[in-house]
Design an enzyme around this catalytic site. Structure first.
Site, PDB file in Angstrom:
ATOM      1  CE  LYS A 102      -1.691   2.616  -5.492  1.00  0.00           C
ATOM      2  NZ  LYS A 102      -1.639   3.780  -4.606  1.00  0.00           N
ATOM      3  CD  GLU A 147       2.238   4.567   3.164  1.00  0.00           C
ATOM      4  OE1 GLU A 147       2.852   4.190   2.160  1.00  0.00           O
ATOM      5  OE2 GLU A 147       1.059   4.244   3.395  1.00  0.00           O
ATOM      6  NE  ARG A 188       0.488  -1.679  -5.461  1.00  0.00           N
ATOM      7  CZ  ARG A 188       1.258  -0.581  -5.444  1.00  0.00           C
ATOM      8  NH1 ARG A 188       2.245  -0.472  -4.562  1.00  0.00           N
ATOM      9  NH2 ARG A 188       1.062   0.390  -6.294  1.00  0.00           N
TER      10      ARG A 188
HETATM   11  N1  PXG Z   1       2.176   4.965  -0.249  1.00  0.00           N
HETATM   12  C1  PXG Z   1       0.942   5.333  -0.584  1.00  0.00           C
HETATM   13  C2  PXG Z   1      -0.069   5.543   0.481  1.00  0.00           C
HETATM   14  C3  PXG Z   1       0.590   5.472  -1.934  1.00  0.00           C
HETATM   15  O1  PXG Z   1      -0.649   5.826  -2.286  1.00  0.00           O
HETATM   16  C4  PXG Z   1       2.874   4.916  -2.532  1.00  0.00           C
HETATM   17  C5  PXG Z   1       3.140   4.760  -1.182  1.00  0.00           C
HETATM   18  C6  PXG Z   1       3.951   4.621  -3.518  1.00  0.00           C
HETATM   19  O2  PXG Z   1       3.698   3.350  -4.143  1.00  0.00           O
HETATM   20  P1  PXG Z   1       4.143   3.032  -5.625  1.00  0.00           P
HETATM   21  O3  PXG Z   1       3.703   1.637  -5.858  1.00  0.00           O
HETATM   22  O4  PXG Z   1       3.471   4.030  -6.511  1.00  0.00           O
HETATM   23  O5  PXG Z   1       5.633   3.165  -5.669  1.00  0.00           O
HETATM   24  C7  PXG Z   1       1.569   5.269  -2.937  1.00  0.00           C
HETATM   25  C8  PXG Z   1       1.187   5.431  -4.375  1.00  0.00           C
HETATM   26  C9  PXG Z   1      -0.972  11.083  -5.944  1.00  0.00           C
HETATM   27  C10 PXG Z   1      -0.999   9.590  -5.938  1.00  0.00           C
HETATM   28  O6  PXG Z   1      -1.753  11.690  -6.695  1.00  0.00           O
HETATM   29  C11 PXG Z   1      -0.009   8.864  -5.315  1.00  0.00           C
HETATM   30  C12 PXG Z   1      -0.054   7.465  -5.289  1.00  0.00           C
HETATM   31  C13 PXG Z   1      -1.099   6.835  -5.881  1.00  0.00           C
HETATM   32  C14 PXG Z   1      -2.081   7.565  -6.490  1.00  0.00           C
HETATM   33  C15 PXG Z   1      -2.049   8.953  -6.545  1.00  0.00           C
HETATM   34  O7  PXG Z   1      -0.187  11.671  -5.197  1.00  0.00           O
HETATM   35  N2  PXG Z   1       0.965   6.826  -4.637  1.00  0.00           N
END
Ligand code: PXG
Length: 290
Positions: free
Chosen positions: A149, A182, A50
């Site tokens: 991301k 989301e 990713r």
């Molecule tokens: N949506 C968004 C916008 C994200 O940033 C997820 C979904 C979940 O994706 P993954 O691949 O982790 O299952 C994310 C990722 C925080 C924090 O501090 C959260 C994320 C990334 C960095 C920091 O809350 N979530």
């Protein structure tokens, strides 16, 4: 703790990035948040894939191949003695001048931190989160693909502030059409009459690594996830709702905009998936020490 920056490991106090780095000046860069469990980096290759897809989409040349990047992540964990923790891998456009033109940035900056975190206290896994809907929309794919991301999280941070003001632990973001995309840092799933639903990535959901892992577990329990359009109404009348993300893992939702979800939190499907997910975290992953 030792932090990797562009080929060198630094002590925490000495790990510094230039004020001319466009990751800071313009949010021009990409990142991954990755977990390590039980001495293994969870879904490492999926996170690296990713990361490289995000880089390709923003025309950011990463001066290392995936294997080299994998070794950086593992070595950062080794040097920081992390067997269970949270890894932040960041690639920025690098150092440029004060103009935003990325052509003035000759070399990407790469850094990697391995630390410990717990996103939510244990009580939320037992009792569920209180969640609200933010007024700030998830960014439209026509503006910037939510699949990238990127280091531009202001859109999500604005929604997060709305959640903080409402006393919520997470905040739902709708897309420009009003469908659920989301949460600010988590994907969302709905259980209704035994079926499991989640918004499609085209609704503005990040293709979460945890989301994908949960979808595989749902198949294993004979409940394949339906990717569809969801409205706030679908959330209000759900039997169960849970959120997924690298930090949050799988966390139940108790309340959405004042509506109590289902008859019990966590519901039976959520509990079953949480148990399977926790098993997976202990077995899956790339070993840190070999
Ligand atoms: N949506 C968004 C916008 C994200 O940033 C997820 C979904 C979940 O994706 P993954 O691949 O982790 O299952 C994310 C990722 C925080 C924090 O501090 C959260 C994320 C990334 C960095 C920091 O809350 N979530």
């Amino acid at each position: 703790m030792e932090i990797y920056i562009d080929g060198t490991f630094y002590k925490k106090e000495e790990a510094k990035i230039s004020v001319f780095d466009h990751g800071l000046l313009y949010g021009d860069g990409i990142f991954e948040g990755i977990r390590a469990y039980n001495g293994k980096v969870f879904f490492l290759m999926e996170h690296l894939d990713r990361l490289y897809d995000s880089a390709k989409a923003i025309m950011l040349q990463i001066p290392l191949n995936i294997e080299e990047m994998k070794e950086i992540v593992l070595e950062t964990c080794r040097r920081s003695k992390i067997e269970n923790g949270y890894i932040r891998l960041v690639v920025t456009r690098g150092i440029g001048d004060l103009g935003m033109n990325p052509d003035k940035c000759p070399k990407a900056t790469i850094f990697c931190i391995a630390a410990t975190i717990q996103l939510y206290p244990e009580k939320y896994y037992r009792e569920g989160l209180k969640v609200n809907t933010g007024a700030t929309q998830r960014i439209s794919p026509a503006a910037l693909s939510p699949s990238i991301k990127s280091l531009n999280y202001l859109n999500n941070i604005m929604a997060k502030i709305e959640g903080n003001l409402a006393g919520a632990q997470e905040t739902i973001m709708l897309n420009a059409e009003g469908y659920v995309a989301e949460c600010t840092g988590d994907n969302i799933f709905v259980v209704k009459k035994g079926q499991i639903f989640t918004p499609t990535v085209y609704a503005g959901a990040l293709a979460g690594i945890t989301r994908k892992a949960i979808m595989t577990l749902c198949e294993e329990i004979g409940k394949p996830v339906v990717e569809t359009q969801l409205t706030r109404y679908d959330l209000f009348v759900a039997d169960e709702i849970f959120l997924t993300g690298t930090g949050a893992e799988l966390v139940p939702v108790r309340e959405v905009d004042g509506r109590i979800i289902g008859s019990q939190t966590p519901g039976p499907v959520t509990l079953q998936l949480l148990e399977k997910f926790r098993q997976l975290t202990q077995t899956n992953g790339v070993p840190i020490f070999v």
